[in-house]
Motif scaffolding. Structure first.
Motif, PDB file in Angstrom:
ATOM      1  N   ILE A  20       0.285  -4.125   0.259  1.00  0.00           N
ATOM      2  CA  ILE A  20       0.052  -4.733  -1.157  1.00  0.00           C
ATOM      3  C   ILE A  20       0.012  -6.155  -0.717  1.00  0.00           C
ATOM      4  O   ILE A  20       0.526  -6.833   0.252  1.00  0.00           O
ATOM      5  N   ILE A  21      -0.663  -6.763  -1.756  1.00  0.00           N
ATOM      6  CA  ILE A  21      -0.726  -8.322  -1.716  1.00  0.00           C
ATOM      7  C   ILE A  21      -0.033  -8.864  -2.941  1.00  0.00           C
ATOM      8  O   ILE A  21      -0.253  -8.110  -3.942  1.00  0.00           O
ATOM      9  N   SER A  22       0.631 -10.100  -2.515  1.00  0.00           N
ATOM     10  CA  SER A  22       1.541 -10.607  -3.701  1.00  0.00           C
ATOM     11  C   SER A  22       0.284 -11.497  -4.666  1.00  0.00           C
ATOM     12  O   SER A  22      -0.295 -12.321  -4.369  1.00  0.00           O
ATOM     13  N   GLY A  23       0.638 -10.968  -5.971  1.00  0.00           N
ATOM     14  CA  GLY A  23      -0.040 -11.503  -7.078  1.00  0.00           C
ATOM     15  C   GLY A  23       0.418 -12.871  -7.446  1.00  0.00           C
ATOM     16  O   GLY A  23      -0.178 -13.667  -8.003  1.00  0.00           O
ATOM     17  N   ALA A  24       1.909 -12.778  -7.235  1.00  0.00           N
ATOM     18  CA  ALA A  24       2.606 -14.184  -7.717  1.00  0.00           C
ATOM     19  C   ALA A  24       2.778 -15.007  -6.600  1.00  0.00           C
ATOM     20  O   ALA A  24       2.714 -14.566  -5.450  1.00  0.00           O
ATOM     21  N   GLY A  25       3.435 -16.218  -6.689  1.00  0.00           N
ATOM     22  CA  GLY A  25       3.756 -17.340  -5.820  1.00  0.00           C
ATOM     23  C   GLY A  25       5.204 -16.731  -5.355  1.00  0.00           C
ATOM     24  O   GLY A  25       5.930 -16.499  -6.526  1.00  0.00           O
ATOM     25  N   HIS A  26       5.587 -17.165  -4.129  1.00  0.00           N
ATOM     26  CA  HIS A  26       6.756 -16.965  -3.818  1.00  0.00           C
ATOM     27  C   HIS A  26       7.069 -17.960  -2.770  1.00  0.00           C
ATOM     28  O   HIS A  26       6.296 -18.514  -2.066  1.00  0.00           O
ATOM     29  N   ASP A  27       8.365 -18.013  -2.757  1.00  0.00           N
ATOM     30  CA  ASP A  27       8.992 -18.964  -1.359  1.00  0.00           C
ATOM     31  C   ASP A  27       8.369 -18.892  -0.274  1.00  0.00           C
ATOM     32  O   ASP A  27       8.048 -19.625   0.294  1.00  0.00           O
ATOM     33  N   ALA A  28       7.976 -17.557   0.067  1.00  0.00           N
ATOM     34  CA  ALA A  28       7.622 -16.912   1.475  1.00  0.00           C
ATOM     35  C   ALA A  28       6.492 -17.446   1.583  1.00  0.00           C
ATOM     36  O   ALA A  28       6.075 -17.723   2.844  1.00  0.00           O
ATOM     37  N   VAL A  29       5.398 -17.758   0.601  1.00  0.00           N
ATOM     38  CA  VAL A  29       4.223 -18.451   0.897  1.00  0.00           C
ATOM     39  C   VAL A  29       4.199 -19.748   1.506  1.00  0.00           C
ATOM     40  O   VAL A  29       3.432 -19.830   2.374  1.00  0.00           O
ATOM     41  N   TYR A  30       5.180 -20.750   0.974  1.00  0.00           N
ATOM     42  CA  TYR A  30       5.336 -21.946   1.636  1.00  0.00           C
ATOM     43  C   TYR A  30       6.037 -21.668   3.063  1.00  0.00           C
ATOM     44  O   TYR A  30       5.526 -22.496   3.833  1.00  0.00           O
ATOM     45  N   VAL A  31       7.012 -20.976   3.166  1.00  0.00           N
ATOM     46  CA  VAL A  31       7.845 -20.901   4.369  1.00  0.00           C
ATOM     47  C   VAL A  31       6.817 -20.507   5.314  1.00  0.00           C
ATOM     48  O   VAL A  31       6.681 -20.865   6.637  1.00  0.00           O
ATOM     49  N   ALA A  32       5.949 -19.507   5.096  1.00  0.00           N
ATOM     50  CA  ALA A  32       4.903 -18.832   5.849  1.00  0.00           C
ATOM     51  C   ALA A  32       4.270 -19.917   6.687  1.00  0.00           C
ATOM     52  O   ALA A  32       3.470 -19.848   7.726  1.00  0.00           O
ATOM     53  N   ARG A  33       3.894 -20.963   6.145  1.00  0.00           N
ATOM     54  CA  ARG A  33       3.090 -22.278   6.644  1.00  0.00           C
ATOM     55  C   ARG A  33       3.841 -22.784   8.052  1.00  0.00           C
ATOM     56  O   ARG A  33       3.299 -23.254   8.690  1.00  0.00           O
ATOM     57  N   ARG A  34       5.449 -22.360   7.954  1.00  0.00           N
ATOM     58  CA  ARG A  34       6.105 -23.001   9.168  1.00  0.00           C
ATOM     59  C   ARG A  34       6.632 -21.826  10.121  1.00  0.00           C
ATOM     60  O   ARG A  34       6.986 -22.291  11.075  1.00  0.00           O
ATOM     61  N   VAL A  35       7.033 -20.758   9.533  1.00  0.00           N
ATOM     62  CA  VAL A  35       7.524 -19.816  10.292  1.00  0.00           C
ATOM     63  C   VAL A  35       7.147 -18.431  10.117  1.00  0.00           C
ATOM     64  O   VAL A  35       6.486 -18.194   8.993  1.00  0.00           O
ATOM     65  N   PRO A  36       6.958 -17.611  11.012  1.00  0.00           N
ATOM     66  CA  PRO A  36       6.485 -16.279  10.739  1.00  0.00           C
ATOM     67  C   PRO A  36       7.196 -15.562   9.657  1.00  0.00           C
ATOM     68  O   PRO A  36       8.324 -15.389   9.779  1.00  0.00           O
ATOM     69  N   THR A  37       6.372 -15.044   8.712  1.00  0.00           N
ATOM     70  CA  THR A  37       6.864 -14.542   7.414  1.00  0.00           C
ATOM     71  C   THR A  37       6.328 -13.108   7.026  1.00  0.00           C
ATOM     72  O   THR A  37       5.296 -12.776   7.326  1.00  0.00           O
ATOM     73  N   ALA A  38       7.312 -12.358   6.440  1.00  0.00           N
ATOM     74  CA  ALA A  38       6.751 -11.255   5.866  1.00  0.00           C
ATOM     75  C   ALA A  38       7.604 -10.966   4.337  1.00  0.00           C
ATOM     76  O   ALA A  38       8.790 -11.456   4.450  1.00  0.00           O
ATOM     77  N   MET A  39       7.260 -10.197   3.427  1.00  0.00           N
ATOM     78  CA  MET A  39       7.928  -9.836   2.342  1.00  0.00           C
ATOM     79  C   MET A  39       7.901  -8.242   2.180  1.00  0.00           C
ATOM     80  O   MET A  39       7.046  -7.735   2.736  1.00  0.00           O
ATOM     81  N   ILE A  40       9.153  -8.013   1.316  1.00  0.00           N
ATOM     82  CA  ILE A  40       9.087  -6.459   0.913  1.00  0.00           C
ATOM     83  C   ILE A  40       9.216  -6.539  -0.579  1.00  0.00           C
ATOM     84  O   ILE A  40       9.817  -7.260  -1.262  1.00  0.00           O
TER      85      ILE A  40
END
Ligand SMILES: [Zn+2]
Length: 411
Positions: free
Chosen positions: A353-373
């Protein structure tokens, strides 16, 4: 990986309900606005729970909180996970809180099971994800990732004229650590979907592969105030009629893009807003979102001209200001794979699924390998006091988080 290592579902649920008491509203939701006394109470309760587990709490200059559990190998970078404890003014008990409290349950389960991971772990509570008080969402993670400057964020004010710096001092959460990215191995965030897709398809777990592209505008249409009774059609310059044509255009452009299209005018101000005056000015917001960068890019090229020409046909003028245009943020393929493998191993029905909303993970992903559940929420409803999830869905999401974090920290 030994899937007999289970988190404690009932304990997770009880803890979610205990956090939900802080700022509880009569309709069953929460009002835990960022950097208020209620937020302070939530942060204190969270700190007590963390310290009872032997975690070490660190607070940075934006009030972001990091609760650390040491690993076996002191040279390894920490694996981060968490979300946010602040809420909308009429928010639900699970938006944000699920990710933080599930992270706490991961720590509790590790203690119970006597597990020491190779890498250290850090559970994060990001400051002001919602943006409802100071007008800038994802503020704590945004400063941390370098999207906003610290002094810039300190200067954001609420409607009472209180700025972020003062508000942080007032609740004692302007911490001594720099609000800046530090080396970390990965970041995982569990969150409710806030949309209808998982529920509709009977899926328990959303494997979030990234967040969609967005463009936001402020629009002002200028026509001319005129007497409603004496002004014939030929001389009217009705800004609201022109705005109505633009609203229809935004909806058309969204629908042309099928189920993945998003186009919204959520704010509209009519001036002078008098029943017998032809409106001379209308101010409104416009936003478009899409998983593909090219679609949003295309909209930034076509929409302004199309809108201007519609407005001109009504004898009015359109002023359009682009507030921001952010590309889609794909998540880290290896971290996403760990989420996928955990869901598969546990036998949970899952989909990408693609996130439709903004989340902290979206900004953190610019600095650190990230995933969401993602986990489902009833009727896709969020930012609403009636927001609701099932205990077994919270437990499933937490178990996937536990296994993804363990796999990453022990790799
Ligand atoms: Zn949230």
């Amino acid at each position: 990986m030994n899937t007999n290592q289970k988190i404690n579902g009932p304990r997770l649920w009880d803890c979610l309900m205990a956090m939900g008491e802080i700022g509880a509203t009569p309709k069953g939701g929460v009002k835990r606005l960022t950097l208020t006394q209620v937020d302070q109470a939530g942060r204190r309760r969270f700190t007590e729970w963390c310290e009872a587990l032997g975690l070490t709490m660190r607070v940075d200059a934006m009030g972001n909180m990091f609760a650390r559990r040491e690993g076996r190998d002191p040279t390894r970078l920490p694996v981060l996970f968490g979300s946010h404890l602040d809420s909308q003014p009429t928010g639900g008990k699970f938006d944000g809180a699920l990710g933080v409290i599930a992270g706490l349950e991961v720590m509790r389960s590790l203690n119970d099971l006597g597990i020491v991971t190779e890498a250290p772990l850090e559970l994060v509570n990001w400051t002001d994800e919602e943006g409802s008080r100071f007008g800038h969402s994802l503020m704590g993670s945004g400063v941390w990732a370098g999207v906003f400057g610290l002094e810039e964020a300190y200067g954001f004010t609420d409607t009472e004229g209180v700025n972020v710096s003062t508000a942080l001092d007032a609740i004692g959460y302007k911490g001594p650590h720099p609000a800046a990215p530090f080396p970390a191995d990965a970041y995982f965030e569990l969150h409710i979907e806030q949309g209808p897709i998982l529920e509709r398809e009977g899926k328990t777990i959303g494997i979030v592969t990234g967040a969609q592209a967005q463009v936001w505008y402020d629009a002002v249409i200028t026509g001319q105030d005129a007497h409603a009774g004496t002004t014939p059609p030929s001389t009217r310059r009705d800004a609201l009629v022109a705005a109505a044509r633009v609203i229809a255009l935004v909806d058309d452009l969204m629908r042309e893009r099928g189920e993945e299209g998003r186009g919204t005018i959520g704010q509209l101000q009519v001036l002078p807003n008098s029943r017998n005056v032809v409106p001379g000015e209308v101010r409104f917001s416009v936003e478009f979102r899409h998983p593909e960068a090219a679609q949003v890019q295309g909209l930034t090229q076509s929409f302004p001209d199309q809108a201007r020409s519609l407005v001109a046909q009504n004898g009015c003028k359109l002023e359009l200001t682009e507030l921001f245009h952010i590309p889609p943020q794909p998540f880290d393929t290896e971290c996403v794979e760990l989420v996928r493998q955990a869901a598969a191993r546990l036998g949970y029905p899952a989909r990408e699924i693609i996130s439709g909303a903004g989340h902290d993970a979206v900004y953190v992903a610019r600095r650190v390998p990230t995933a969401m559940i993602f986990t489902p929420c009833k009727d896709g409803l969020s930012h609403n006091e009636a927001e609701s999830i099932l205990p077994e869905e919270a437990e499933a999401g937490c178990q996937v988080l536990f296994e993804a974090v363990m796999a990453r920290a022990n790799r």
